[in-house]
Design a protein around this motif. Structure first.
Motif, short mmCIF file in Angstrom:
data_model
loop_
_atom_site.label_atom_id
_atom_site.label_comp_id
_atom_site.label_asym_id
_atom_site.label_seq_id
_atom_site.Cartn_x
_atom_site.Cartn_y
_atom_site.Cartn_z
N GLU A 159 42.97 -1.06 -10.76
CA GLU A 159 42.83 -2.16 -10.62
C GLU A 159 41.52 -2.40 -10.50
O GLU A 159 40.78 -1.31 -11.09
CB GLU A 159 43.19 -1.95 -8.92
N LEU A 160 41.19 -3.81 -11.00
CA LEU A 160 40.33 -3.94 -11.41
C LEU A 160 39.20 -4.66 -10.34
O LEU A 160 39.79 -5.67 -9.63
CB LEU A 160 40.50 -4.99 -12.75
N SER A 161 38.03 -5.18 -10.11
CA SER A 161 37.46 -6.08 -9.09
C SER A 161 36.26 -7.03 -9.85
O SER A 161 36.06 -7.04 -11.25
CB SER A 161 36.37 -5.00 -8.51
N PHE A 201 34.82 -12.66 -3.92
CA PHE A 201 35.39 -10.96 -4.05
C PHE A 201 36.68 -10.88 -4.98
O PHE A 201 37.79 -10.97 -3.62
CB PHE A 201 34.47 -9.90 -3.48
N ALA A 202 37.02 -11.09 -6.31
CA ALA A 202 39.02 -10.29 -6.33
C ALA A 202 39.72 -8.76 -6.65
O ALA A 202 38.66 -8.00 -6.89
CB ALA A 202 39.39 -11.19 -7.53
N ASP A 234 35.13 -4.52 -13.47
CA ASP A 234 34.75 -3.25 -13.28
C ASP A 234 35.81 -2.90 -13.09
O ASP A 234 36.68 -3.48 -12.08
CB ASP A 234 33.33 -2.85 -12.40
N TRP A 235 35.88 -1.66 -12.92
CA TRP A 235 36.91 -0.92 -12.00
C TRP A 235 37.54 -1.25 -10.24
O TRP A 235 35.98 -1.01 -9.96
CB TRP A 235 37.63 0.50 -12.26
#
Length: 367
Positions: A159-161, A201-202, A234-235
């Motif tokens: 998962e990425l942010s 934010f995704a 980022d992660w």
């Protein structure tokens, strides 16, 4: 096909050897003067075994899938992380060692431009049982005199942010953008930004760690063009994931709040849940911001508990890889634990390590 080896051309600054085995082309690029003996041994092993190695994006890979593979991908939990590797060791020693405990689906060795390894690698097996066998048999294995490697379960983050998105961007539009520049996207969700009242934010979930890592690299490189503004990629951090889950549960329990991106062109008012999402600034965040500002890429932290003192202190081994920095940071650090649980101890260790790295980066280099 003829090729020039280091022994045949010692004055060359760099060299490329193309080895043909079983009709597969394997390309190695490295500096001639660094570690020539072990590099020659690796090439001899490749020629002898016909094994396929492909080097791309700072890593050299075997398999994924291996020759003759039939079936689906290995289940989660089948990959192990390998740390504290001597930088002059290559696949001719590592792959046979890790194959001795189970069938490998994939082996990835992280590489520098000089042709040394970066001190860590990943071995993915065809099943979880083999991964556990590798941890039991090879953790603390003495690979060479006075050098004991670390083998532990890989986190396999998927998962990425993506922070700093314009609130006018809809979810389907963002999904199309991500699918154009990345592959393997499974899920996408949007939330109020924890860092700005006027941005969103995704969270993007991918079908494998490799797909997520490649997506992260592509998004960082295309950052200036994605959505027309600078983004923080980022992660997804565990604490942020928990806060997002709590905020989602609150909305589902009947507290009315429209989705941040449901109406293009309208900026949502900052809700109470959005304010609660904003985490305190940590030293890791400061290091991340510093590396982004210096265009070094996002630091990758690896931590492992190796000892517990009688007075309760935890000793961590750590390694921090900064993509644009020539060497990885590694060593040991003591951390006093608190009562917030096992994952929090690792976050405390990362924060202490980040402080150490920031101090090192701030010191003037000796010429």
């Amino acid at each position: 096909m003829s090729s020039t080896t280091p022994e045949e051309g010692p004055c060359m600054d760099a060299w490329i050897v193309a080895c043909w085995a079983c009709s597969v082309c394997h390309t190695f690029m490295w500096l001639n003067a660094v570690n020539p003996v072990n590099k020659a041994a690796l090439l001899a092993w490749v020629r002898e075994t016909g094994i396929g190695l492909v080097q791309v994006n700072g890593q050299r890979k075997y398999g994924g899938p291996p020759p003759g593979w039939i079936g689906s991908l290995p289940p989660p939990g089948s990959e192990v992380f390998i740390g504290k590797l001597p930088q002059d060791i290559y696949e001719d020693r590592l792959i046979p060692l890790f194959q001795s405990v189970g069938k490998l689906y994939e082996f990835r060795l992280m590489m520098t431009f000089s042709g040394l390894n970066r001190g860590f690698a990943y071995a993915k097996y065809t099943n979880r049982r083999s991964a556990l066998a590798a941890i039991r048999a090879l953790n603390n294995f003495e690979l060479q005199k006075d050098c004991h490697i670390i083998v532990c379960r890989s986190t396999e983050k998927c998962e990425l942010s993506v922070d700093g998105l314009p609130c006018s961007l809809g979810q389907e539009e963002l999904k199309r953008v991500l699918q154009e520049v990345t592959t393997g996207l499974l899920e996408l969700s949007l939330h109020p930004s924890p860092s700005s009242k006027h941005e969103c934010f995704a969270v993007a979930k991918y079908n494998s760690h490799r797909a997520a890592a490649m997506a992260k690299k592509a998004l960082v490189e295309d950052n200036a063009h994605l959505c027309g503004q600078q983004l923080a990629i980022d992660w997804l951090k565990p604490d942020m994931k928990q806060k997002l889950a709590k905020a989602t549960a609150t909305r589902d329990n009947g507290k009315s709040s429209r989705h941040a991106l449901s109406s293009p062109g309208q900026q949502p008012a900052p809700s109470e849940s959005a304010q609660q999402l904003k985490p305190p600034l940590t030293t890791v965040d400061i290091l991340h911001a510093f590396c982004q500002r210096m265009q070094l890429g996002s630091p990758v932290f690896l931590t492992n508990i190796v000892a517990l003192s009688p007075n309760g202190w935890l000793r961590f081994w750590y390694q921090v890889v900064i993509p644009g920095y020539p060497v990885a940071y590694s060593g040991y650090i003591w951390v006093i634990p608190d009562k917030q649980g096992f994952p929090e101890q690792h976050e405390r260790a990362k924060d202490a390590v980040a402080q150490r790295i920031l101090k090192s980066l701030a010191e003037p280099r000796k010429v």
